[in-house]
Enzyme design. Structure first.
Site, PDB file in Angstrom:
ATOM      1  N   CYS A 286       0.881  -1.163   0.000  1.00 42.40           N
ATOM      2  CA  CYS A 286       0.000   0.000   0.000  1.00 42.40           C
ATOM      3  C   CYS A 286       0.924   1.220   0.000  1.00 42.40           C
ATOM      4  CB  CYS A 286      -0.897  -0.021   1.241  1.00 42.40           C
ATOM      5  SG  CYS A 286      -1.870   1.479   1.432  1.00 42.40           S
TER       6      CYS A 286
ATOM      7  N   CYS B 277      -5.011   6.682  -3.569  1.00 44.25           N
ATOM      8  CA  CYS B 277      -4.399   5.358  -3.512  1.00 44.25           C
ATOM      9  C   CYS B 277      -2.952   5.532  -4.001  1.00 44.25           C
ATOM     10  CB  CYS B 277      -5.174   4.390  -4.407  1.00 44.25           C
ATOM     11  SG  CYS B 277      -4.396   2.770  -4.494  1.00 44.25           S
TER      12      CYS B 277
HETATM   13  N1  LIG Z   1      -6.569  -1.869  -2.021  1.00 40.64           N
HETATM   14  C1  LIG Z   1      -5.288  -2.298  -2.467  1.00 40.64           C
HETATM   15  C2  LIG Z   1      -4.235  -2.219  -1.403  1.00 40.64           C
HETATM   16  C3  LIG Z   1      -4.083  -0.848  -0.808  1.00 40.64           C
HETATM   17  C4  LIG Z   1      -3.572   0.212  -1.780  1.00 40.64           C
HETATM   18  C5  LIG Z   1      -3.373   1.521  -1.072  1.00 40.64           C
HETATM   19  N2  LIG Z   1      -4.510   2.202  -0.642  1.00 40.64           N
HETATM   20  C6  LIG Z   1      -2.325   2.422  -1.658  1.00 40.64           C
HETATM   21  O1  LIG Z   1      -2.244   3.573  -1.201  1.00 40.64           O
HETATM   22  O2  LIG Z   1      -1.513   1.988  -2.454  1.00 40.64           O
HETATM   23  C7  LIG Z   1      -5.341  -3.747  -3.000  1.00 40.64           C
HETATM   24  O3  LIG Z   1      -5.968  -4.620  -2.391  1.00 40.64           O
HETATM   25  O4  LIG Z   1      -4.742  -3.988  -4.054  1.00 40.64           O
END
Ligand SMILES: N[C@@H](CCC[C@H](N)C(=O)O)C(=O)O
Length: 274
Positions: free
Chosen positions: A75, A209
């Protein structure tokens, strides 16, 4: 059992962080605990749970769980958050190195609540795949920046149905069985992108993200839509930057820089049956 936690936000992507160096949370309980603690109505509430664990060779190891309890190997916003958390705990200095299941990350705490991450190399680049969902064909680009991401360039970023199209593309057979996060990107002036992301594991649009912003920056450079360093404005309005050396199909030296701050600390009571 009472557990101390810190709540952090990184561009509006918010996380619960727990020091698990002494294995106070057993590995088999992590997913249920993430789902429980991330509930915004009945518990602390967050997009994900992050555990700081011992590492044999680096400063620490990061373990990440989405709000639905699913595990993810990386993440980007969480990476900046754990760097801040580790520094606050005195587990690391301003410059640190930590393990994730996606690769080793060098991080540096910068002034004004900003953190820089030097990432491992991305993989699985695929450009211009045609995907049809809900009666509309999209030209999508795929890259794994620690977790899988689709990047789609759109003209009307304000009105695109991020939830509807994002959810359908996330579940499309092209990306099965792991699924994918889905980023909608608009290139605006001065190497600047607006990015909106439907996140796997939150199963909704989040305010930012980090790995998605990284994927969007890389694909924009590879397609000649922007030059490194790329500035990105997340959905919540926060500003991040993505830079890379070797802007060709062998991308390397990817750096993500952006905000991360501790919003509060607390103690939560965990029932043994989580
Ligand atoms: N939801 C993603 C993992 C988390 C990503 C995150 N929020 C970021 O900032 O990169 C997944 O399950 O692929």
């Amino acid at each position: 059992m009472n557990i101390n936690f810190s709540k952090l936000t990184a561009a509006g992507n918010d996380f619960i962080l727990i020091d698990n160096r002494e294995n106070i949370i057993a590995q088999e309980d992590c997913q249920a605990l993430a789902k429980k603690l991330c509930d915004r109505k009945y518990s602390i509430g967050a997009d994900g749970l992050i555990l700081l664990e011992k590492s044999a060779c680096k400063d620490f190891k990061m373990k990440y769980f989405n709000s639905d309890g699913s595990y993810a190997s990386m993440c980007g916003n969480g990476g900046r958050s754990i760097a801040k958390f580790a520094y606050d705990l005195c587990v690391a200095n301003l410059k640190m190195v930590f393990e994730t299941d996606a690769g080793v990350i060098n991080a540096e705490i910068l002034p004004e609540d900003r953190v820089r991450l030097d990432l491992y190399n991305p993989r699985d680049l695929k450009k211009d795949i045609k995907v049809e969902v809900n009666g509309k064909e999209f030209d999508v680009n795929f890259i794994n920046t620690g977790v899988p991401h689709v990047v789609i360039f759109v003209d009307d970023i304000e009105n695109i149905d991020v939830f509807g199209y994002g959810r359908a593309i996330r579940r499309h057979k092209t990306f099965a069985p792991a699924g994918t996060n889905v980023n909608f990107v608009k290139v605006i002036k001065d190497n600047t992108l607006l990015v909106r992301t439907y996140e796997r594991g939150v199963e909704d649009e989040t305010l930012a993200c980090g790995t998605g912003i990284t994927a969007s920056g890389i694909i924009s450079v590879l397609k000649g839509f922007a030059a490194s360093p790329v500035k990105v404005i997340a959905r919540g309005g926060d500003k991040l930057s993505v830079s890379l050396r070797n802007p060709n199909d062998k991308i390397s030296n990817v750096v993500l820089e952006g905000p991360a701050l501790i919003t509060f600390k607390g103690t939560v009571k965990i029932q043994s049956e989580v």
